[in-house]
Design a protein around this motif. Structure first.
Motif, mmCIF file in Angstrom:
data_model
loop_
_atom_site.group_PDB
_atom_site.id
_atom_site.type_symbol
_atom_site.label_atom_id
_atom_site.label_comp_id
_atom_site.label_asym_id
_atom_site.label_seq_id
_atom_site.Cartn_x
_atom_site.Cartn_y
_atom_site.Cartn_z
ATOM 1 N N SER A 99 0.852 -1.195 0.000
ATOM 2 C CA SER A 99 0.000 0.000 0.000
ATOM 3 C C SER A 99 0.883 1.239 0.000
ATOM 4 O O SER A 99 2.086 1.156 0.256
ATOM 5 C CB SER A 99 -0.892 0.027 1.247
ATOM 6 N N CYS A 100 0.247 2.378 -0.251
ATOM 7 C CA CYS A 100 0.963 3.646 -0.105
ATOM 8 C C CYS A 100 1.269 3.883 1.378
ATOM 9 O O CYS A 100 2.306 4.444 1.738
ATOM 10 C CB CYS A 100 0.090 4.766 -0.661
ATOM 11 N N THR A 101 0.374 3.439 2.227
ATOM 12 C CA THR A 101 0.590 3.532 3.676
ATOM 13 C C THR A 101 1.917 2.875 4.041
ATOM 14 O O THR A 101 2.737 3.444 4.777
ATOM 15 C CB THR A 101 -0.579 2.824 4.408
ATOM 16 N N LEU A 119 4.877 4.917 2.870
ATOM 17 C CA LEU A 119 5.130 6.049 3.768
ATOM 18 C C LEU A 119 5.813 5.571 5.050
ATOM 19 O O LEU A 119 6.703 6.238 5.584
ATOM 20 C CB LEU A 119 3.809 6.761 4.095
ATOM 21 N N THR A 150 -5.191 15.969 4.669
ATOM 22 C CA THR A 150 -4.647 14.800 3.986
ATOM 23 C C THR A 150 -5.230 13.547 4.603
ATOM 24 O O THR A 150 -5.970 13.592 5.585
ATOM 25 C CB THR A 150 -3.105 14.759 4.044
ATOM 26 N N SER A 156 -2.874 8.225 6.649
ATOM 27 C CA SER A 156 -1.606 7.492 6.482
ATOM 28 C C SER A 156 -0.405 8.424 6.363
ATOM 29 O O SER A 156 0.702 8.069 6.769
ATOM 30 C CB SER A 156 -1.671 6.604 5.242
ATOM 31 N N VAL A 161 1.736 16.599 -0.049
ATOM 32 C CA VAL A 161 0.728 15.732 -0.655
ATOM 33 C C VAL A 161 0.219 16.443 -1.900
ATOM 34 O O VAL A 161 -0.228 17.591 -1.819
ATOM 35 C CB VAL A 161 -0.453 15.503 0.321
ATOM 36 N N ASP A 174 4.033 12.561 -0.749
ATOM 37 C CA ASP A 174 2.923 11.617 -0.757
ATOM 38 C C ASP A 174 2.264 11.820 -2.125
ATOM 39 O O ASP A 174 1.465 12.735 -2.322
ATOM 40 C CB ASP A 174 1.962 11.896 0.393
ATOM 41 N N ALA A 206 0.392 9.686 -3.654
ATOM 42 C CA ALA A 206 -0.654 8.654 -3.754
ATOM 43 C C ALA A 206 -1.594 8.899 -4.929
ATOM 44 O O ALA A 206 -2.001 7.969 -5.622
ATOM 45 C CB ALA A 206 -1.456 8.595 -2.459
ATOM 46 N N GLN A 207 -1.926 10.173 -5.168
ATOM 47 C CA GLN A 207 -2.917 10.513 -6.208
ATOM 48 C C GLN A 207 -2.262 11.067 -7.475
ATOM 49 O O GLN A 207 -2.944 11.500 -8.385
ATOM 50 C CB GLN A 207 -3.873 11.588 -5.642
ATOM 51 N N SER A 240 0.075 5.227 -4.538
ATOM 52 C CA SER A 240 -0.971 4.269 -4.153
ATOM 53 C C SER A 240 -1.618 3.659 -5.389
ATOM 54 O O SER A 240 -1.878 4.356 -6.373
ATOM 55 C CB SER A 240 -2.051 4.960 -3.335
ATOM 56 N N LYS A 253 -7.716 4.869 -6.984
ATOM 57 C CA LYS A 253 -6.729 5.669 -7.701
ATOM 58 C C LYS A 253 -6.788 5.397 -9.216
ATOM 59 O O LYS A 253 -7.445 4.447 -9.646
ATOM 60 C CB LYS A 253 -5.328 5.372 -7.158
ATOM 61 N N GLU A 309 -5.532 -3.206 -3.607
ATOM 62 C CA GLU A 309 -4.651 -2.551 -2.646
ATOM 63 C C GLU A 309 -3.261 -2.612 -3.262
ATOM 64 O O GLU A 309 -2.911 -3.596 -3.910
ATOM 65 C CB GLU A 309 -4.632 -3.277 -1.297
ATOM 66 N N GLY A 310 -2.455 -1.594 -3.028
ATOM 67 C CA GLY A 310 -1.090 -1.649 -3.558
ATOM 68 C C GLY A 310 -0.439 -0.291 -3.464
ATOM 69 O O GLY A 310 -1.114 0.733 -3.300
ATOM 70 N N TYR A 348 -11.293 14.853 3.202
ATOM 71 C CA TYR A 348 -10.658 14.729 4.511
ATOM 72 C C TYR A 348 -11.241 15.664 5.558
ATOM 73 O O TYR A 348 -11.601 16.803 5.272
ATOM 74 C CB TYR A 348 -9.161 15.030 4.390
HETATM 75 C C1 LIG Z 1 -4.992 6.923 -1.068
HETATM 76 C C2 LIG Z 1 -4.061 7.744 -0.279
HETATM 77 C C3 LIG Z 1 -3.173 7.205 0.676
HETATM 78 C C4 LIG Z 1 -3.214 5.772 1.099
HETATM 79 O O1 LIG Z 1 -3.026 4.863 0.093
HETATM 80 P P1 LIG Z 1 -3.142 3.314 0.411
HETATM 81 O O2 LIG Z 1 -2.537 2.688 -0.798
HETATM 82 O O3 LIG Z 1 -4.596 3.013 0.562
HETATM 83 O O4 LIG Z 1 -2.365 3.018 1.638
HETATM 84 C C5 LIG Z 1 -2.268 8.034 1.296
HETATM 85 N N1 LIG Z 1 -2.223 9.350 1.027
HETATM 86 C C6 LIG Z 1 -3.064 9.913 0.141
HETATM 87 C C7 LIG Z 1 -2.957 11.371 -0.128
HETATM 88 C C8 LIG Z 1 -4.018 9.141 -0.518
HETATM 89 O O5 LIG Z 1 -4.856 9.715 -1.393
#
Ligand SMILES: *Cc1c(COP(=O)(O)O)cnc(C)c1O
Length: 382
Positions: A57-59, A62, A83, A86, A129, A155, A157-158, A183, A188, A194-195, A327
């Motif tokens: 995961s992105c979690t 991080l 944000t 995670s 982020v 971060d 993720a997006q 993420s 996404k 998940e990934g 958020y």
């Molecule tokens: C989706 C997201 C995460 C978490 O991603 P996971 O893969 O679900 O752990 C973290 N930070 C941001 C900004 C996100 O949008």
């Protein structure tokens, strides 16, 4: 409740199941096999990242970043309040203290002025982020990091496939900080259910990242023949996804361009259809900063008040359309508010209260998208 137009629908690009079958047939299902390496290579080649490691995961990515920076109870991390949890939890797990920065007035990304006001002798990381995939003002933030010798983490993720642009041209997001996290969650642009992935852009962290990833062992170096036995050499955990996840992800990555092109078309359709409502003063559309590309991760609008947003979301729901808020400012969360230093973060709170995300997914039909816009129009004109 079932919606005629849900907020998100996962997309199958085509080859995912074949690649998963191939992984099964190969009888190599644990991590770091052929498909994981294909994914790593894709990101390194396409985006110029120095080293990439898939994570579950992105979690997790991080959390690896927090481990790599050796953060502990004496350290402070600056990050946006607006944000996902995670972004914050990764550092809290190491015992570090959080200093929440406010957002920009033009979009929810972290404000460089707010970062600057929080930098002190204990600051050990700045985490940005790229909200909605839009680039943060990276030159200003990287300059702050450089001046104070503080590493910047993204971060991302997006932010897959998007760029930061300055007079020197475009640079891919995720390649600007020393470490960055992506993420591939179902919501996404590119997904494996998940990934995630950690991108390592600074040589300092390269070897150790692989060790943390392999449960604190030098197993990867062993398999490359660089050491003659492998053992426990550092901290670590199980951050690798299985080959099934990587195979699915690779199937999506092969179709990245098609996915991005189509999402952008939908994004632009929203942007055009909602322009008259903005001109009439009913709402604000999201904006792409001049220093950012657009990866069409999300379409959001800003209502004039929290009450109006609640009513608009409820109205859309009554029309079987799911539009969702995002958020809740982390500085005001039940977990963190007792630890917050008490500063007001008005911009972050404003996005918490007024931002509404509209349905955006590959299978969203143009007429459905226009129906969403027509209902928004009907709400305001009623
Ligand atoms: C989706 C997201 C995460 C978490 O991603 P996971 O893969 O679900 O752990 C973290 N930070 C941001 C900004 C996100 O949008």
């Amino acid at each position: 409740m079932e919606f005629d137009i849900p907020f998100n629908k996962p997309y199958l690009a085509g080859p995912e199941m074949d690649y998963m079958q191939e992984a099964v047939n190969s009888l190599k299902l644990s991590g770091n096999g052929k498909f994981s390496q294909k994914c790593h290579q894709f990101f390194c080649e396409q985006y110029g990242f120095r080293k990439c490691l898939l994570t579950t995961s992105c979690t997790d990515a991080l959390e690896m970043a927090a481990l790599l920076l050796n953060l502990g109870p004496e350290d402070e991390v600056i990050l946006p309040s607006f944000t996902f949890v995670s972004t914050a939890n990764a550092f809290v797990l190491r015992g570090a203290s959080l200093r929440f920065a406010d957002s920009l007035s033009e979009n929810p990304n972290i404000s460089p002025a707010s970062i600057e006001s929080l930098i002190g002798p204990k600051t050990k990381a700045i985490v940005v982020v790229h909200y909605a995939g839009m680039a943060c003002p990276m030159n200003e933030i990287l300059a702050l990091g450089k001046a104070h010798r503080i590493p910047v983490i993204e971060d991302a993720a997006q932010a897959i496939d998007n760029v930061y642009v300055d007079q020197n041209g475009p640079r891919f997001l995720g390649g600007l900080g020393v470490l960055s996290a992506f993420s591939f969650h179902e919501t996404k642009n590119i997904s494996s259910g998940e990934g995630g992935m950690l991108a390592i852009n600074d040589q300092t962290y390269e070897d150790r990242a692989e060790i943390l990833w392999e449960k604190g062992t030098n197993r990867s170096a062993f398999f490359r023949g660089e050491v003659d036995k492998y053992g426990w050499v550092d901290l670590g955990s199980s951050f690798l996804p299985s080959e099934l996840t990587a195979a699915f992800l690779y199937g999506q990555l092969e179709h990245l361009k098609q996915i991005q092109d189509h999402r952008l078309k939908l994004w632009q359709l929203y942007h055009e259809a909602l322009a008259p409502l903005e001109q009439a003063g009913y709402l604000k559309r999201m904006q792409v900063p001049e220093y950012s590309g657009n990866n069409a991760h999300m379409y959001y609008l800003l209502c004039r008040s929290a009450k109006e947003r609640t009513e608009l979301a409820a109205f859309l729901k009554s029309k079987r359309i799911l539009a969702v808020t995002h958020y809740l400012s982390l500085h005001a969360s039940p977990f963190f508010s007792p630890k917050h230093d008490g500063r007001d973060l008005p911009e972050s709170d404003r996005y918490t209260q007024t931002l509404l995300r509209l349905p955006l997914y590959m299978d969203l039909k143009e007429e459905e998208l226009l129906k969403v816009c027509a209902q928004i129009d009907a709400f305001f004109k009623a």
